[in-house]
Design a protein around this motif. Sequence first.
Motif, short mmCIF file in Angstrom:
data_model
loop_
_atom_site.label_atom_id
_atom_site.label_comp_id
_atom_site.label_asym_id
_atom_site.label_seq_id
_atom_site.Cartn_x
_atom_site.Cartn_y
_atom_site.Cartn_z
N PHE A 407 5.66 -15.91 -10.02
CA PHE A 407 4.49 -15.27 -9.69
C PHE A 407 3.33 -14.91 -10.74
CE2 PHE A 407 7.85 -13.63 -6.85
CZ PHE A 407 7.51 -14.65 -5.75
N PRO A 408 3.08 -15.89 -11.56
CA PRO A 408 1.75 -15.80 -12.61
C PRO A 408 0.60 -15.59 -11.48
CG PRO A 408 2.42 -18.11 -12.48
CD PRO A 408 3.45 -17.46 -11.89
N LEU A 413 -8.25 -16.65 -9.86
CA LEU A 413 -8.48 -15.09 -9.66
C LEU A 413 -9.13 -14.45 -11.21
CD1 LEU A 413 -8.06 -12.40 -7.99
CD2 LEU A 413 -5.81 -12.47 -8.96
N LEU A 414 -8.36 -15.00 -12.15
CA LEU A 414 -8.73 -14.63 -13.41
C LEU A 414 -10.20 -15.06 -13.85
CD1 LEU A 414 -6.91 -12.85 -15.22
CD2 LEU A 414 -5.53 -14.07 -13.62
N LYS A 415 -10.28 -16.11 -13.57
CA LYS A 415 -11.77 -16.60 -13.89
C LYS A 415 -13.05 -16.06 -13.07
CE LYS A 415 -12.43 -21.22 -14.22
NZ LYS A 415 -12.47 -22.71 -14.13
N SER A 436 0.09 -15.35 -19.76
CA SER A 436 -1.15 -15.63 -20.41
C SER A 436 -2.14 -16.47 -19.65
CB SER A 436 -1.17 -16.19 -21.96
OG SER A 436 -0.47 -15.38 -22.80
N SER A 437 -2.20 -16.25 -18.24
CA SER A 437 -3.18 -16.57 -17.42
C SER A 437 -4.57 -16.34 -17.71
CB SER A 437 -2.97 -16.34 -15.87
OG SER A 437 -1.63 -16.76 -15.51
N THR A 479 7.58 -14.09 -24.49
CA THR A 479 6.53 -14.35 -25.44
C THR A 479 6.64 -15.77 -25.79
OG1 THR A 479 8.06 -13.57 -27.12
CG2 THR A 479 6.21 -11.82 -26.31
N ASP A 480 7.70 -16.24 -25.87
CA ASP A 480 7.89 -17.77 -26.20
C ASP A 480 7.17 -18.50 -25.06
OD1 ASP A 480 9.27 -17.16 -28.00
OD2 ASP A 480 11.28 -17.70 -27.15
N ILE A 481 7.23 -18.23 -23.65
CA ILE A 481 6.62 -18.92 -22.65
C ILE A 481 4.99 -18.69 -22.62
CG2 ILE A 481 6.31 -19.06 -20.16
CD1 ILE A 481 9.49 -18.28 -19.78
N SER A 482 4.65 -17.56 -22.73
CA SER A 482 3.32 -17.08 -23.04
C SER A 482 2.51 -17.82 -24.12
CB SER A 482 3.32 -15.59 -23.50
OG SER A 482 2.04 -15.12 -22.86
N LYS A 483 3.15 -18.03 -25.28
CA LYS A 483 2.30 -18.66 -26.32
C LYS A 483 2.32 -20.04 -26.15
CE LYS A 483 4.91 -16.14 -29.30
NZ LYS A 483 5.51 -15.61 -30.44
N GLU A 484 3.59 -20.69 -25.50
CA GLU A 484 3.58 -22.07 -25.18
C GLU A 484 2.47 -22.37 -24.30
OE1 GLU A 484 4.53 -26.19 -25.58
OE2 GLU A 484 4.74 -24.46 -26.95
N ARG A 485 2.42 -21.52 -23.16
CA ARG A 485 1.39 -21.78 -22.07
C ARG A 485 0.06 -21.75 -22.98
NH1 ARG A 485 -0.57 -18.98 -16.92
NH2 ARG A 485 -1.93 -20.44 -16.23
#
Length: 641
Positions: A407-408, A413-415, A436-437, A479-485
């Motif tokens: 559910f990111p 929405l963020l834009k 990190s959307s 955080t691994d997922i967040s940075k890779e995104r």
Amino acid sequence: MTKVIPPMDSTSTDIVADNISKLKELFPEAFTEGKVDFDALKEVLGEYVDGRDERYSFTWNGKSKARMIAQTPSTGTLRPCKEESVDWDSTQNLFIEGDNLEVLKLLQKSYHKKVKMIYIDPPYNTGKDFVYKDNFKDNIKNYKEITGQVDGEGRSLSNNPETSGRYHTDWLNMMYPRLKLARNLLRDDGVIFISIDDNEVTNLKNICDEIFGEENFIGTFVVNAAPNGRDYGHIAKNHEFCVFYSKNISECDTNLIPDATKTFKFEDEVSGFNIHPLYNSNEAFHKGNRPNLYYPFYLYTDRPIKEFEGDFYEIGLDKTFNSIEVYPPLSQKNSVQFVWRWGKQKSIENMNQEIMGYKTSSGEYRIVQKMRTDEKLVRSIISGKEYTSRRGTSEVESLLGGKYFSFPKPLALLKTFVISGMQNDSLMLDMFAGSSSSAEAVMRINAEDKGSRQFIMVQLPEALDGKSEASKVGYKTITDISKERIRRAAAKIQAENPGYDGDLGFKAFKLDSTNIKPWELDFDFTAQDLEDQISNIKTDRKEEDVLYEVLLKYGLDLTLPITEHSIDGHKVFNIGMGALMVCLSDKISLEVAEGIAKLKEELNPEIMRVVFKDAGFADDVVKTNALQILKQAGIEDVRSL
């Protein structure tokens, strides 16, 4: 006598001391021998003191402690992690791995009133979210135990089940200090968006009213996140919420968002346009506080404008025989005297070009502006396939190649929030970064409008379930997922925009304990113990680690340019074109001090500060003479570690 170099403060901003200083400046008569005299303060405040035993308030078990935690300085630091970063030397973006409570404390000096927009998607407290207790005494140790960096005492990452007996209390105690600290980072014209659902929306609204002020509440968005509905028993929920506050409503600055459905009724040689009254319909701006915006226009009934269909007329600021005097109307609700949105000079420059007279169907005369924009105010109800949780999930899945994050928030929405809440060169903070959307949204909008917005992402390195799909492909923490995104999103944006040269990088930092060793010898110390204390920098820390701790303690931006100089074989760091010079070498010579003095003359900064290691000089004579050389060069602020 050897001159002692004063040490640097090893903690983050002392918020209590800062508040006391401000209070003393405002009410010096309320202080006696350096302490607050509450009776005197009450006398000064007069009728503004509420002394009733029963009064409206929102409280819970642990609120006082939560407030104290927010005010307790951090002894931690942020260690640079170049190998996980992208475009380290040039990027203005930050990704910080760590407990956001401690990170927010560490950012208080460097980013005080610098953030234009905050967006957060905190735990919704559904019973499955991670909500942990902060440790009042040592939150750095608490953080390391929780994230498995040191052996704990049975503490582990866990959810916050309703059966805990402190279901709402634990959530409030987590959110309250973080929001208090976040508010300090907002600019006066800044805004904050907080996503939430039914479980805690009422409590969130209550603590935000207290922290940001009821008068700064702008509204609540209803987001149709699940058009088909999620079965919660008795009801299929379609929506989530996002509460929207300003730091200071009188200073608040937001933008219109694109309107793909916009059509224009009129057209001139410039473009299509619609018309909109020139007066400001916000009761906060009126004749009493904006007298320069209250003046008459004169509508010339004998000079109709026949270029457009409708009753349009030429206008001016001079009265003629056939003119009609037009002032802004009164508000219908409270009869407040509205004012114009433009001053006289701007009106003169645009007279009968962008503004003109108009007769309404009811026979009233108005001054109207040609509105050419294909934009609109952000709507409180946000609906469409692009705003659903399913879209957010598919976006991350497409980018990373698997279902690695639940559910990111969707980019649309963020834009929408970024466009509305930020200026094109301002800073955004997301302290519950998740996937990190929000970082991708900032980068995408920059690529679209050539802006230079920056972001700070903060995320706890929450361990992933070893049986999860993400874990199976090598991701160990969120955080691994967040940075890779961010990395993959940046690469995709670059591929879609080959000539784009905007900022698609980030500097990675990790929360840790201070780089400075405390003096911890006891009566049983050995010769080796004493030897270890000669250098007060921890043995496993690098010069760059210490350097960025110095930046934090001095309140300098972590993305300032840093260059290195070699002076008499010693490395000297130059931060911000001479604003700060740092030398962490051993056996520093007088030539180093002379070289720094020469750099001051060459760079000519408004003020230069210098930091050395306390035991870094060759001997005490060199230290004394070095201080004298720097003083003669006009460098008064010299500190030691």
